[in-house]
Design an enzyme around this catalytic site. Sequence first.
Site, mmCIF file in Angstrom:
data_model
loop_
_atom_site.group_PDB
_atom_site.id
_atom_site.type_symbol
_atom_site.label_atom_id
_atom_site.label_comp_id
_atom_site.label_asym_id
_atom_site.label_seq_id
_atom_site.Cartn_x
_atom_site.Cartn_y
_atom_site.Cartn_z
ATOM 1 C CB SER A 150 9.827 2.000 4.994
ATOM 2 O OG SER A 150 8.500 1.867 5.243
ATOM 3 C CG HIS A 202 1.995 -8.295 0.672
ATOM 4 N ND1 HIS A 202 1.124 -8.971 0.880
ATOM 5 C CD2 HIS A 202 2.039 -7.298 1.570
ATOM 6 C CE1 HIS A 202 0.628 -8.720 2.188
ATOM 7 N NE2 HIS A 202 1.195 -7.561 2.548
ATOM 8 C CG ASP A 238 -1.895 -0.898 1.113
ATOM 9 O OD1 ASP A 238 -2.002 -2.017 0.192
ATOM 10 O OD2 ASP A 238 -2.951 -0.989 2.167
#
Length: 380
Positions: free
Chosen positions: A340, A247, A191
């Site tokens: 990040s 992911h 996301d």
Amino acid sequence: MADPITTSPEGFQASSEALQDLTTSAEVKYQNPKTHLHRPATHEGATAWLSKILPPSTMENLESKFHMGNYVIDRQTGEKSFEAMSIYVRVGMHLLYYGSEQEKVLQCKRTLALLKSQSEKMGKEYDTPESKAHIEPFIQSFELQDTLSEMVQPDPSQYPTFNDFFAREIRESARPIADPDNDLVASSPADCRLTAFSTIDLATKYWIKGYGFTVARLLDDEILAQQFDGGSIVIARLAPQDYHRWHAPVAGTVQGVKDIPGAYFTVNPQAINEPGTLDVFCENKRSVMTLQRSSTGSLIAIIAVGAMLVGSIKYVGGVERAGTEVRRGQCLGAFYYGGSTVIVLYPRGEIYLDDDLTRNSTEQACETLMKVGWRTGIKE
């Protein structure tokens, strides 16, 4: 090169005090984070607070050099909106110049030590049981209430520390992958606010403008870097309010993981886009996973990059072991507190990136709001 006024000893000391004041304020329990670390830089209170700490010459320099936020494009609507920069990022932008003054070795070392100590300070604070008191204000401040139902643990009171909440796990069904039956499709790793470039040369033309960026430096491996000559790059930036795990963008077999120590500079787009500063991707703490893609046999690199106030980068479920098979969309790891970035490198010809993503990244020099599993491109 940094402005001599900006990088004066007086300016460094003031910036150091500003960051320490912010992280100390963040330790106060039950406090809205938008009253300290995450106060928008556009807020008049933020400017007033900084003006009390920074010298007038430094304030003028900050105002002239930097905008107070970034524009992002909503992929679903195509609408462009402005996201205000948090006050701690604004201070971090100023400190980036001290890290960039290579001829002032002592000053550079002081900057790196300051960012390291303050990042570790926040990590330790948010690992304590008492840090649970920060969870509810964080949820309210960033209006995350409607996202809690997506989590494996939707009850905020069940998280033992703030960092456990920050790195909360999402239900896999809440982030279905695009075209699940097509192994040639690649997905967003997070996301995030995403940029995508068909070649790394285009990325350095339109986006990565700090000096010193090379794939070899990013990977800390000259031989591995040769695999990505002429290849494509996807950059996924996670803001503090985002779901903070990353992911697998493709299915494959883990070949290895390499942890690279480094600094804790901000990864805000203005740090990435600013000519004359250090390239923060190659300077910051990061972890490189190489993955052999199941559908093509090609090697893919997934780089998790820490940033200002990020405490740690952790893999989950043992995926870091060589030989582990991972599915596209499977969770690989989590960042603990702070912003990040995840970077994905593809060899030449391995992916045709979706046109809207590359158009936004080049023609508009703008990030696109994305979710885990959304399509980024396909192997043609």
